[in-house]
Design an enzyme around this catalytic site. Structure first.
Site, PDB file in Angstrom:
ATOM      1  N   ASP A   1     -20.516  -6.932  45.542  1.00 34.39           N
ATOM      2  CA  ASP A   1     -20.635  -8.247  44.905  1.00 34.39           C
ATOM      3  C   ASP A   1     -19.240  -8.844  44.766  1.00 34.39           C
ATOM      4  OD1 ASP A   1     -22.914  -9.649  42.725  1.00 34.39           O
ATOM      5  OD2 ASP A   1     -20.816 -10.299  42.714  1.00 34.39           O
ATOM      6  N   ILE A   2     -19.093 -10.100  45.171  1.00 37.38           N
ATOM      7  CA  ILE A   2     -17.782 -10.753  45.171  1.00 37.38           C
ATOM      8  C   ILE A   2     -17.279 -10.994  43.745  1.00 37.38           C
ATOM      9  CG2 ILE A   2     -18.469 -13.193  45.162  1.00 37.38           C
ATOM     10  CD1 ILE A   2     -16.534 -13.618  47.507  1.00 37.38           C
TER      11      ILE A   2
ATOM     12  N   GLU B   1     -28.956 -17.037  40.876  1.00 41.47           N
ATOM     13  CA  GLU B   1     -28.032 -18.027  41.451  1.00 41.47           C
ATOM     14  C   GLU B   1     -28.180 -18.137  42.966  1.00 41.47           C
ATOM     15  OE1 GLU B   1     -24.154 -16.788  40.241  1.00 41.47           O
ATOM     16  OE2 GLU B   1     -24.491 -17.337  38.135  1.00 41.47           O
ATOM     17  N   VAL B   2     -28.410 -17.003  43.611  1.00 38.56           N
ATOM     18  CA  VAL B   2     -28.546 -17.002  45.068  1.00 38.56           C
ATOM     19  C   VAL B   2     -30.022 -16.749  45.392  1.00 38.56           C
ATOM     20  CG1 VAL B   2     -27.886 -15.883  47.228  1.00 38.56           C
ATOM     21  CG2 VAL B   2     -26.183 -16.187  45.403  1.00 38.56           C
TER      22      VAL B   2
ATOM     23  N   ASN C   1     -32.481 -10.409  39.316  1.00 34.95           N
ATOM     24  CA  ASN C   1     -32.614 -11.655  38.567  1.00 34.95           C
ATOM     25  C   ASN C   1     -33.567 -12.536  39.357  1.00 34.95           C
ATOM     26  OD1 ASN C   1     -30.696 -10.847  36.649  1.00 34.95           O
ATOM     27  ND2 ASN C   1     -29.017 -11.570  37.930  1.00 34.95           N
TER      28      ASN C   1
ATOM     29  N   HIS D   1     -32.263 -10.275  46.152  1.00 36.39           N
ATOM     30  CA  HIS D   1     -31.232  -9.225  46.148  1.00 36.39           C
ATOM     31  C   HIS D   1     -31.361  -8.401  44.882  1.00 36.39           C
ATOM     32  CE1 HIS D   1     -29.592 -12.820  44.199  1.00 36.39           C
ATOM     33  NE2 HIS D   1     -28.913 -12.004  43.418  1.00 36.39           N
TER      34      HIS D   1
ATOM     35  N   HIS E   1     -29.210  -5.961  42.301  1.00 37.68           N
ATOM     36  CA  HIS E   1     -27.881  -5.532  41.854  1.00 37.68           C
ATOM     37  C   HIS E   1     -27.919  -4.034  41.567  1.00 37.68           C
ATOM     38  CE1 HIS E   1     -26.384  -9.696  40.840  1.00 37.68           C
ATOM     39  NE2 HIS E   1     -27.680  -9.908  40.811  1.00 37.68           N
TER      40      HIS E   1
HETATM   41  P1  5GP Z   1     -27.901 -13.652  40.879  1.00 34.95           P
HETATM   42  O1  5GP Z   1     -28.469 -14.636  41.880  1.00 34.95           O
HETATM   43  O2  5GP Z   1     -28.694 -12.397  40.793  1.00 34.95           O
HETATM   44  O3  5GP Z   1     -27.711 -14.266  39.543  1.00 34.95           O
HETATM   45  O4  5GP Z   1     -26.446 -13.228  41.349  1.00 34.95           O
HETATM   46  C1  5GP Z   1     -25.892 -13.544  42.595  1.00 34.95           C
HETATM   47  C2  5GP Z   1     -24.727 -12.609  42.807  1.00 34.95           C
HETATM   48  O5  5GP Z   1     -24.214 -12.860  44.100  1.00 34.95           O
HETATM   49  C3  5GP Z   1     -23.574 -12.806  41.818  1.00 34.95           C
HETATM   50  O6  5GP Z   1     -23.313 -11.557  41.159  1.00 34.95           O
HETATM   51  C4  5GP Z   1     -22.403 -13.255  42.693  1.00 34.95           C
HETATM   52  O7  5GP Z   1     -21.159 -12.723  42.278  1.00 34.95           O
HETATM   53  C5  5GP Z   1     -22.810 -12.765  44.066  1.00 34.95           C
HETATM   54  N1  5GP Z   1     -22.315 -13.595  45.163  1.00 34.95           N
HETATM   55  C6  5GP Z   1     -22.432 -14.941  45.276  1.00 34.95           C
HETATM   56  N2  5GP Z   1     -21.882 -15.369  46.423  1.00 34.95           N
HETATM   57  C7  5GP Z   1     -21.425 -14.256  47.066  1.00 34.95           C
HETATM   58  C8  5GP Z   1     -20.758 -14.067  48.318  1.00 34.95           C
HETATM   59  O8  5GP Z   1     -20.478 -14.997  49.074  1.00 34.95           O
HETATM   60  N3  5GP Z   1     -20.445 -12.796  48.651  1.00 34.95           N
HETATM   61  C9  5GP Z   1     -20.740 -11.721  47.837  1.00 34.95           C
HETATM   62  N4  5GP Z   1     -20.376 -10.523  48.265  1.00 34.95           N
HETATM   63  N5  5GP Z   1     -21.361 -11.874  46.653  1.00 34.95           N
HETATM   64  C10 5GP Z   1     -21.705 -13.132  46.265  1.00 34.95           C
END
Ligand code: 5GP
Ligand code: ZN
Length: 114
Positions: free
Chosen positions: A32-33, A97-98, A89, A102, A104
């Site tokens: 995770d970035i 967010e994405v 999530n 996915h 974690h």
């Molecule tokens: P969520 O959608 O579950 O809230 O979290 C999305 C996760 O994707 C976050 O922890 C964020 O840091 C990670 N993330 C977003 N964009 C990128 C990316 O371009 N590369 C990587 N490796 N992780 C990402």
């Protein structure tokens, strides 16, 4: 199937950089970035599905492999014994967010519920 402007589809296609820790036919895992734990890996299906609402569209066995790859990654990164959070999530109230499904894998410290 991939979706335009999906950052995780771009990572799968090799069009965006990531630190890949696992790569197989239907599943990929990368760091995770914005790591929120000493070990923070994302495990994704290579096929684009936005969330668990579409999990039924994944090819047979891929959802199971996401769980197994999470455990394999945890073993490889030395957090299988100490334990880790495995978290999806899903949707707005979970602050997804994405919108490419996915999971974690977070460990290396005590992980509490939010
Ligand atoms: P969520 O959608 O579950 O809230 O979290 C999305 C996760 O994707 C976050 O922890 C964020 O840091 C990670 N993330 C977003 N964009 C990128 C990316 O371009 N590369 C990587 N490796 N992780 C990402
Ligand atoms: Zn995608």
């Amino acid at each position: 199937m991939s979706e335009n402007d999906c950052i995780f589809c771009k990572i799968v296609a090799g069009e965006a950089e990531s630190e890949v820790v696992h790569d197989e036919e239907g599943v990929m895992a990368f760091m995770d970035i914005g790591a929120k734990a000493p070990v923070h890996v994302l495990v994704i299906p290579k096929e684009h599905v936005s969330s668990l609402q579409e999990v039924g569209r994944l090819p047979d066995g891929v959802a199971k492999r996401i769980f197994e790859v999470a455990q394999e990654v945890a073993e490889n990164m030395g957090i299988a014994e100490s334990g880790y959070a495995f978290r999806i999530n899903n949707g707005p109230d979970a602050r997804q967010e994405v919108f490419h499904l996915h999971a974690h894998v977070m460990g290396g410290r005590k992980m509490g519920m939010p």
